[in-house]
Scaffold this active site. Structure first.
Site, PDB file in Angstrom:
ATOM      1  CG  PHE A 106      62.997  71.717  42.268  1.00 23.12           C
ATOM      2  CD1 PHE A 106      63.744  72.873  42.101  1.00 23.12           C
ATOM      3  CD2 PHE A 106      61.881  71.519  41.462  1.00 23.12           C
ATOM      4  CE1 PHE A 106      63.391  73.808  41.137  1.00 23.12           C
ATOM      5  CE2 PHE A 106      61.529  72.453  40.499  1.00 23.12           C
ATOM      6  CZ  PHE A 106      62.278  73.595  40.333  1.00 23.12           C
ATOM      7  CG  ASP A 130      56.616  68.616  45.419  1.00 16.85           C
ATOM      8  OD1 ASP A 130      55.990  68.116  44.458  1.00 16.85           O
ATOM      9  OD2 ASP A 130      57.424  69.552  45.285  1.00 16.85           O
ATOM     10  CE  LYS A 161      58.472  68.460  36.620  1.00 27.32           C
ATOM     11  NZ  LYS A 161      59.076  68.770  37.898  1.00 27.32           N
TER      12      LYS A 161
HETATM   13  C1  PLP Z   1      58.984  70.081  38.584  1.00 26.74           C
HETATM   14  C2  PLP Z   1      58.717  70.090  40.034  1.00 26.74           C
HETATM   15  C3  PLP Z   1      58.084  71.187  40.647  1.00 26.74           C
HETATM   16  C4  PLP Z   1      57.754  72.454  39.897  1.00 26.74           C
HETATM   17  O1  PLP Z   1      56.782  72.257  38.925  1.00 26.74           O
HETATM   18  P1  PLP Z   1      56.544  73.403  37.824  1.00 26.74           P
HETATM   19  O2  PLP Z   1      55.382  72.885  37.037  1.00 26.74           O
HETATM   20  O3  PLP Z   1      57.813  73.505  37.036  1.00 26.74           O
HETATM   21  O4  PLP Z   1      56.243  74.661  38.524  1.00 26.74           O
HETATM   22  C5  PLP Z   1      57.798  71.095  42.002  1.00 26.74           C
HETATM   23  N1  PLP Z   1      58.119  70.003  42.708  1.00 26.74           N
HETATM   24  C6  PLP Z   1      58.722  68.943  42.157  1.00 26.74           C
HETATM   25  C7  PLP Z   1      59.016  67.748  43.004  1.00 26.74           C
HETATM   26  C8  PLP Z   1      59.060  68.947  40.805  1.00 26.74           C
HETATM   27  O5  PLP Z   1      59.692  67.908  40.268  1.00 26.74           O
END
Ligand code: PLP
Length: 406
Positions: free
Chosen positions: A141, A226, A255
């Site tokens: 994700f 990420d 986050k």
């Molecule tokens: C939550 C998340 C995202 C997206 O972040 P947003 O602030 O919702 O756009 C991307 N990568 C990972 C691994 C995430 O957990």
């Protein structure tokens, strides 16, 4: 026109909001540390931190102070000007990581969007237009923009929005042979979560990340980590890559970076950052003084040795108790994850019922998360008091007992 403080209720959600979320039946109105109160004054223990966002708990005094102090000074000036909080935050991040340059934006998706655009740009500048392929993992994700849902490995998020973005290949996670089979001279980047978060709290094997690093080096591709969910102290190190000793070319963060205030960032080397020359990429709000002032305060607290060692201690306490509960009530096949990002994997009998567990927890005054239908996710504050953690787990036990009896 309705008055600014008109009474609002959960039922209003269905009348005035897009139906793309299905929020809980109660509305949180106030919070402190690991405790949250709803409109009726009901108290909850929060083991979610948003979704690994309010990593220092709710209304941490250092963050409230940073925000209110900045609020009286300067909110926004656009990127026609730089600002002190952004420069301070960039220095802190550069000092604390492999990186030499920081770019600020407002969310995780935007951070990954920037990272992926950077990878394509670097490859284009250095090797020409044929090198643009991106390799990502199934179940990964990376956010909800069109580019990031296409790179993310979950069709449910990318189907139904017109033509897919070209040049993206997905491979099974933690399978080095599968990665080796697709990375080649046309690959501009491999993007991986060191721990798949939304995909079910699945940590990478060390050999997998090491292998990915070597493959990227061999094929002149960038390795993007990420760390939107795994970063900012979650694993007991500032970023998860530090646990593995595998250094990416580009790292995305969001986050927990703002502790509840929206901010995202990518970190990289000077040699790569220079491909975003003047005008190549940008965002109106990126580097906003309020967000950067708060994130600076977050970093101060998170990088302290007490916070990071505290995460490792709380990890042991949380994991042991979850394993014991899983054994006692016969619900979990495994408790996995790192630091304070743990997933209790439901066994065959309870498979698909993570939402039922959430609802039972809620009924017992506890906020937990799911990570897909089969995993109950825990992401408490990194500084949660032992007594709050224990009380939260007591409530979780009562929730499980009620489920098993039902
Ligand atoms: C939550 C998340 C995202 C997206 O972040 P947003 O602030 O919702 O756009 C991307 N990568 C990972 C691994 C995430 O957990």
């Amino acid at each position: 026109m309705s008055a600014p403080h008109a009474q609002v209720q959960r039922a209003d959600f269905d009348q005035v909001m897009f139906p793309n979320y299905a929020p809980a039946t109660f509305i949180p109105v106030r919070a402190e540390g690991a405790r949250v109160w709803d409109q009726a004054g009901r108290e909850f223990i929060d083991l979610t931190s948003g979704i690994a966002v309010n990593s220092l708990g709710h209304c941490h005094p250092a963050l409230v102070e940073a925000l209110t102090e900045q609020a009286g000074k300067l909110w926004h000036v656009s990127n026609v000007f730089t600002n002190e909080p952004a420069l301070r935050l960039a220095k802190q991040l550069v000092d604390a990581t492999f990186a030499e340059r920081a770019f600020f934006c407002n969310s995780g998706a935007e951070a990954n969007e920037a990272a992926l655009k950077l990878a394509r740009r670097v490859a284009h500048d250095r090797f020409g237009p044929e090198k643009y392929e991106i390799v990502a993992a199934f179940n990964s994700f990376h956010g909800r923009t069109l580019f990031t849902v296409n790179v993310g490995g979950q069709a449910k998020y990318s189907d139904g929005f017109g033509p897919k973005i070209e040049g993206i290949t997905h491979v099974p996670y933690n399978d080095l042979a599968a990665l080796e089979a697709v990375v080649n001279e046309r690959t501009c980047a491999v993007i991986l979560e060191p721990i798949q978060g939304e995909g079910g709290i699945l940590p990478a094997a060390k050999a997998y990340l090491e292998g990915a690093r070597a493959l990227c080096d061999r094929h002149d591709a960038l390795l993007i980590f990420d760390e939107v969910q795994s970063g900012m102290g979650r694993t007991g190190e500032l970023f998860a890559y530090m646990n593995y000793g595998v250094v990416p070319d580009v790292l995305s963060s969001a986050k927990g970076l703002g502790g509840g205030f929206p901010i995202g960032a990518i970190l990289t080397t000077e040699a790569l950052a220079k491909h975003f020359s003047v005008g190549v990429h940008g965002t109106t709000f990126g580097g906003n003084p309020l967000a950067c002032a708060v994130a600076s305060a977050v970093l101060d607290v998170v990088t302290s040795p007490e916070t990071l060692s505290g995460v490792r201690e709380r990890h042991a306490r949380l994991k042991e108790r979850l394993e014991a509960l899983g054994a006692k009530y016969g619900l979990f096949s495994q408790v996995r994850g790192m630091g304070l990002l743990l997933g209790a994997v439901l066994n065959d009998e309870w498979k698909g019922k993570a939402r039922d567990v959430l609802l039972a927890a809620e009924a017992h005054g506890l906020m937990v998360l799911q990570a897909g239908p089969d995993v109950v996710r825990f992401a408490p504050s990194l500084v949660i008091h032992g007594a709050d953690l224990d009380e939260g787990l007591d409530r979780f036990e009562r929730a499980l007992a009620s489920l098993v009896q039902a």
